[in-house]
Design an enzyme around this catalytic site. Sequence first.
Site, mmCIF file in Angstrom:
data_model
loop_
_atom_site.group_PDB
_atom_site.id
_atom_site.type_symbol
_atom_site.label_atom_id
_atom_site.label_comp_id
_atom_site.label_asym_id
_atom_site.label_seq_id
_atom_site.Cartn_x
_atom_site.Cartn_y
_atom_site.Cartn_z
ATOM 1 N N LYS A 211 33.649 24.708 34.041
ATOM 2 C CA LYS A 211 32.794 25.091 32.907
ATOM 3 C C LYS A 211 33.599 26.036 32.023
ATOM 4 O O LYS A 211 33.730 27.223 32.308
ATOM 5 C CB LYS A 211 31.531 25.789 33.435
ATOM 6 C CG LYS A 211 30.282 25.646 32.589
ATOM 7 C CD LYS A 211 30.368 26.228 31.188
ATOM 8 C CE LYS A 211 30.026 27.706 31.129
ATOM 9 N NZ LYS A 211 30.278 28.256 29.776
ATOM 10 N N GLU B 266 37.156 37.199 39.450
ATOM 11 C CA GLU B 266 38.186 37.940 38.698
ATOM 12 C C GLU B 266 37.460 38.568 37.531
ATOM 13 O O GLU B 266 37.058 37.855 36.605
ATOM 14 C CB GLU B 266 39.238 36.977 38.140
ATOM 15 C CG GLU B 266 40.031 36.256 39.173
ATOM 16 C CD GLU B 266 41.239 37.034 39.647
ATOM 17 O OE1 GLU B 266 41.377 38.217 39.266
ATOM 18 O OE2 GLU B 266 42.020 36.461 40.409
ATOM 19 N N CYS C 246 42.117 41.094 30.616
ATOM 20 C CA CYS C 246 41.417 41.862 31.652
ATOM 21 C C CYS C 246 42.299 42.961 32.226
ATOM 22 O O CYS C 246 41.797 43.993 32.651
ATOM 23 C CB CYS C 246 40.931 40.928 32.737
ATOM 24 S SG CYS C 246 42.218 39.778 33.214
ATOM 25 N N GLU D 237 35.172 48.782 29.546
ATOM 26 C CA GLU D 237 36.131 47.787 29.080
ATOM 27 C C GLU D 237 35.761 47.357 27.654
ATOM 28 O O GLU D 237 34.674 46.838 27.416
ATOM 29 C CB GLU D 237 36.126 46.577 30.002
ATOM 30 C CG GLU D 237 37.187 45.587 29.609
ATOM 31 C CD GLU D 237 37.241 44.394 30.537
ATOM 32 O OE1 GLU D 237 36.191 43.798 30.789
ATOM 33 O OE2 GLU D 237 38.350 44.057 30.990
#
Length: 498
Positions: free
Chosen positions: A190, A266, A300, A400
């Site tokens: 996906k 992750e 990331c 973040e």
Amino acid sequence: MAVVQERELLCKDWLKTPKKLLIDGKWVDAQGGKTFETRNPADDEVLARVAEGSKEDADKAVKAARKAYEEGPWRKMAPAERARLLYKLADELEKRADEFAQLETLDNGKPIKESRWVDLPQAVETFRYYAGWCTKLEGETINVNSNFFTYTLREPVGVVAQIIPWNFPLLMAAWKLGPALACGNTLVLKPAEQTPLTALRLGELICEVGFPPGVVNIVTGFGPDAAGEALSKHMDVDKVAFTGEDKTGRLIVQASTGNLKRVSLELGGKAPNIVFADADIDAAVKGAITGIFFNQGQVCCAGSRLFLEKSIHDEFMTKLTDRVSKMRQGPGLDEKTQIGPQVSREQVERIMGYVQAGQKEGAKLVCGGERPQGDLAKGYFVKPTIFDGVNNNMKIAQEEIFGPVLSVLPFSSMEEVAEQANKVIFGLSGAVWTRDIKKAHKLAAHIKAGTVWINCFNVFDPQVPFGGYKMSGYGRELGKHSIELYTNVKSVWVNVAE
Ligand code: NAP
Ligand code: MG
């Protein structure tokens, strides 16, 4: 598109073709013919309309993957044959690297130099690396006692759902598909709604090189209350591998509880990038820039917290801001572009919210902090932004941002920086710049993160594991560690007693 002449756009004709779902080796419309648009972040223009996979489409894809796993030729195929298909896929991808690089840049916004020289070669090498693993999967024999012959088998997990984000669309697909296929699983991928195109083009290559129908299924569409959620909840999916936000990671874990499927995650990061006074300052300045501005900060493992030893602070900041102010911002397709647009308008708004928060909390805005005007106003651009005098408790040091926003935190001692480095919820990566090997290794051991770079940043190789501590997730991708994610170990006891 203004910069590159239309005739040079290798994916021009492909963009006009229908973008469907890949289920059971066939390209099919989504249920009810629903579609959604994907846009070019450089100018906000629609690139293509893409099939919007529903929960029902996800279910069909899982059924196809199950059938291919249980009945198809895939399971009986010799590992060397699986390897051959993966090598062939890598070769075909490499042959079309320029076309794929343009497509990635159009859909995601990233500079063409990065697509061409990072995303594409890394994706190709990931498929090659895992092609090599197909023939290296082994069990073991265990001497229990003379009454038994005992051995282990390493088997595929089964049907795998793989849900990926928009920051490295093709590369994330390669990290997921490579090991899952090498181990003999079947899967449903996906892609992120913002960047579905390279995965679909990859799906075409997968069909062309001859993977059996149903081994790889691709369902484009949305996550919440749609295909993504349906896959993570699905009772006939044996494992879900997810890359994305920590909030979504929690939802994936909750959704997995129905059949207790295996999960690997992750997630995000807030990496400390620590520069000591004894470092090679020019190298560290370049490392700080790569650390935060590569891929527009949508990484990331971005070095979003730059810890500078006080004695070099002023010199470092002068060099840093001088270089950053000269960075060329523009459409990704322009060969000269060093920093492109963010992936979406939504991300721009999110980033600008953090810029406001930084100013409100008293951090000093040194450069950027605004959107460029003129030609770039149509696109999703944010100027490279640096905040100095940041305190580790501020929002911009803790959350973040996933954008081109650097927080600079001055420090006075090794003890102080060691403590601050770990004071975040994340633990994906970190870096240390120093000429003192003792200090470097001490900090490498101390930093709670899955990757630590010493005198470098953002270095990757398919052989080297990557993943998180703490709320950056669990499980390690790449290297031999991905093999653990995509296999089960079975013990077999044979009674050989006289
Ligand atoms: P996201 O919203 O978590 O989306 C990631 C993927 O999950 C997308 O395909 C998304 O579909 C899907 N999704 C969303 N909600 C879902 C749900 N309830 N159930 C199942 N699937 C769902 O993340 P993003 O905004 O695309 O990416 C940015 C984040 O990813 C950042 O936080 C970044 O740190 C993290 N990231 C981590 C790594 C790593 O290796 N650790 C790598 C890249 C990115 P939609 O298309 O509908 O959003
Ligand atoms: Mg999203």
